[in-house]
Design a protein around this motif. Structure first.
Motif, short mmCIF file in Angstrom:
data_model
loop_
_atom_site.label_atom_id
_atom_site.label_comp_id
_atom_site.label_asym_id
_atom_site.label_seq_id
_atom_site.Cartn_x
_atom_site.Cartn_y
_atom_site.Cartn_z
N HIS A 56 -5.46 -17.47 33.84
CA HIS A 56 -6.27 -16.41 34.45
C HIS A 56 -7.08 -16.94 35.62
CE1 HIS A 56 -5.50 -12.82 32.10
NE2 HIS A 56 -5.43 -13.58 31.01
N VAL A 71 -2.25 -11.23 33.99
CA VAL A 71 -1.25 -12.28 34.11
C VAL A 71 -0.02 -11.91 33.28
CG1 VAL A 71 -0.74 -14.73 33.73
CG2 VAL A 71 -3.03 -14.02 34.45
N SER A 118 -7.96 -10.31 31.40
CA SER A 118 -9.19 -11.10 31.25
C SER A 118 -10.45 -10.31 31.56
CB SER A 118 -9.14 -12.33 32.18
OG SER A 118 -9.18 -11.93 33.54
N THR A 135 -6.90 -11.46 37.00
CA THR A 135 -7.32 -10.74 35.81
C THR A 135 -6.17 -10.20 34.97
OG1 THR A 135 -7.50 -8.69 37.09
CG2 THR A 135 -9.50 -10.01 36.87
#
Length: 519
Positions: free
Chosen positions: A67, A74, A84, A72
């Protein structure tokens, strides 16, 4: 001629395989709806890559690194996105939601006599989950949990007494393998509040019947195979030769034995359930009440075991992971340990510490929350399936319906916007009011941090039922333990060992335990 045909057949098969691989690569690179989401190169084409990462025991650190590299959202598999953004926790794990658990949880099923048995933790059937959770949710409020506090005290007294007798002279021959003993305590507490009896780890000073060992093996298996759940059909769930650990099987078999023996004991004495505080008695009472009323909810021994498995699946492993983290980090931060003990000395708590007192100590609360933040007991992506309509990310990208998405608490717990720039450090002070901070500002910051860290227990209606019990055990333990003893690593520079297998497992924690005078 036969040899030539064989060679041609082999060549044809190789060509077909090569063509399929090429088509797979082409599709995932050029046409997949997830093609624009960045991530590790191999992860675009196969889930086997993330299974290998999970098997390494470092998936939390790897997810965090991905991340920080890719952003944010992935792509960690052909059809899987890791998120994230802490702001999306409430969206993906909302209480009233049609975001179903993915198939990653299915390897946690138990196969008994050829029958595959799901549990309330891993089932994808929302209606079934809600139906069987409804009768017991009220038994896990903090008010009801406090009714079993005397059982926790019983185990806690046994534990601190054993530590004192066995290790507290601080000599080299009495070095305490603290990782093992905290595991013994967490598992024996779980047994006592669940069954009204201990497994016997503390008394016998060992892993009785390999319950902890078998549980750990099962989770090592689950962590890797959950990333490629189809492989479970070939390994643990195949009908011919079962290969590898049997996830939760030892715990299920043990619990069936305990449930049967307890009901025989009640029948022999002529007693009705409802007198004892432990959860087995409470669940048997629900079973008998259901039978007497002819309720729609049919409760049998299998369902009682299913309820109890919620305790057993997480009660020992996750709680002991947090306990180990607290002890280890305090051993690495002597100033924090001294501040905690000063707070405990000033409070002069009756021992064993009671929840009503321990829960009011701000620095103890800060230490526990920071340990849980820095190394959450559960540290893998909690997968859900994107429902119809898709998921619109704050940056405008659309994750299509049917995609598996999820958040790893170990990633959101290291979000600098929420926790500050020193997120990779153990700093209990982040949970306290700063000198330059208003009361309202601190309250908002604290509430935000708590919301993110408590995702360690899951979210929505699938949040861990035992979170209040875990808090009770942990706060009581450390308020008592650090009032009585100085606990330090034999070598302050020593580094423990960690393996992330869904739950965090830590070991190699040699410590000295010395009695201290309460000021």
């Amino acid at each position: 001629m036969i040899a030539l045909v064989s060679e041609l057949s082999g060549a044809n098969i190789a060509c077909v395989i090569a063509l399929l691989v090429l088509l797979k690569i082409s599709y995932e690179s050029l046409f997949s709806p997830l093609k624009d989401f960045p991530g590790p190169f191999v992860a675009k084409y196969t889930d086997i890559w993330r299974s290998v990462v999970a098997a390494s025991g470092q998936v939390d650190k790897t997810n965090l690194r991905w991340h920080r590299t890719y952003g944010t959202a992935v792509r960690i598999g052909p059809n899987t996105i890791s998120i994230s953004d802490p702001n999306l926790i409430r969206t993906i794990y909302a209480t009233k939601t049609n975001w179903l658990k993915s198939d990653m949880y299915r390897p946690n099923d138990v196969l008994i006599h050829g029958q595959r048995i799901s549990n309330l933790f891993n089932t994808q059937d929302v209606a079934w989950h809600n139906k069987f959770m409804k009768p017991i949710r009220g038994l896990w409020t903090m008010t009801k949990v406090l009714e079993v506090e005397p059982l926790v005290d019983e185990t806690l007294n046994k534990f601190v007494s054993k530590l004192g007798d066995k290790f507290s002279n601080g000599t080299k021959s009495n070095i305490c393998p603290m990782d093992e003993w905290l595991g013994y305590f967490a598992w024996d507490v779980t047994a006592n509040i669940s069954f009204g009896r201990h497994y016997g780890f503390i008394d016998q000073e060992k892993d009785v019947d390999n319950l902890i060992t078998d549980s750990t093996k099962g989770l090592y298996y689950f962590a890797a195979i959950s990333q490629i759940p189809w492989a479970d059909y070939l390994l643990d769930k195949n009908p011919l030769v079962r290969i590898g650990p049997k996830p939760t099987l030892t715990g299920v078999a043990y619990t069936f034995d305990v449930v049967g023996a307890y009901q025989q004991e009640l029948a022999r004495r002529g007693d009705k359930p409802g007198r004892a505080a432990h959860y087995l008695d409470r669940y048997i009472a629900i079973k008998e009440d259901s039978a007497a009323r002819g309720a729609d909810l049919a409760v049998d021994d299998t369902q009682v075991v299913n309820w109890l498995m919620l305790n057993i699946l997480a009660g020992g492993d996750t709680t002991s992971a947090t306990m180990r983290a607290v002890v280890y980090f305090l051993s690495k931060a002597p100033a924090a340990r001294a501040r905690l003990q000063a707070e405990l000395d000033a409070a002069r708590l009756p021992l064993p510490a009671q929840w009503r007192d321990a829960s009011k100590l701000p620095y103890l609360d800060a230490v526990v929350r920071e340990a849980m933040r820095h190394l959450p007991g559960l540290a893998m992506v909690l997968e859900r399936v994107v429902p119809e309509g898709g998921l619109m990310l704050p940056d405008g990208r659309l994750v299509p319906a049917g995609t598996k998405v999820g958040i790893n608490p170990a990633v959101t717990n290291h979000d600098a916007e929420v926790f500050g720039e020193n997120v990779d450090e153990f700093d209990p002070g982040r949970w306290l009011k700063r000198d330059d901070e208003s009361e309202d500002g601190f309250a908002a910051r604290l509430r935000r941090m708590k919301d993110v860290v408590e995702f360690t227990f899951g979210g929505g209606n699938r949040m861990c039922l035992g979170r209040n019990m875990a808090q009770l055990e942990i706060y009581k333990l450390f308020a008592t333990l650090y009032s009585l003893y100085d606990i330090k690593l034999v070598n302050p520079d020593h580094q423990w060992k960690i393996h992330n297998a869904w739950f965090i497992y830590q070991w190699d924690m040699p410590m000295t335990i010395e009695p201290r005078q309460r000021v």
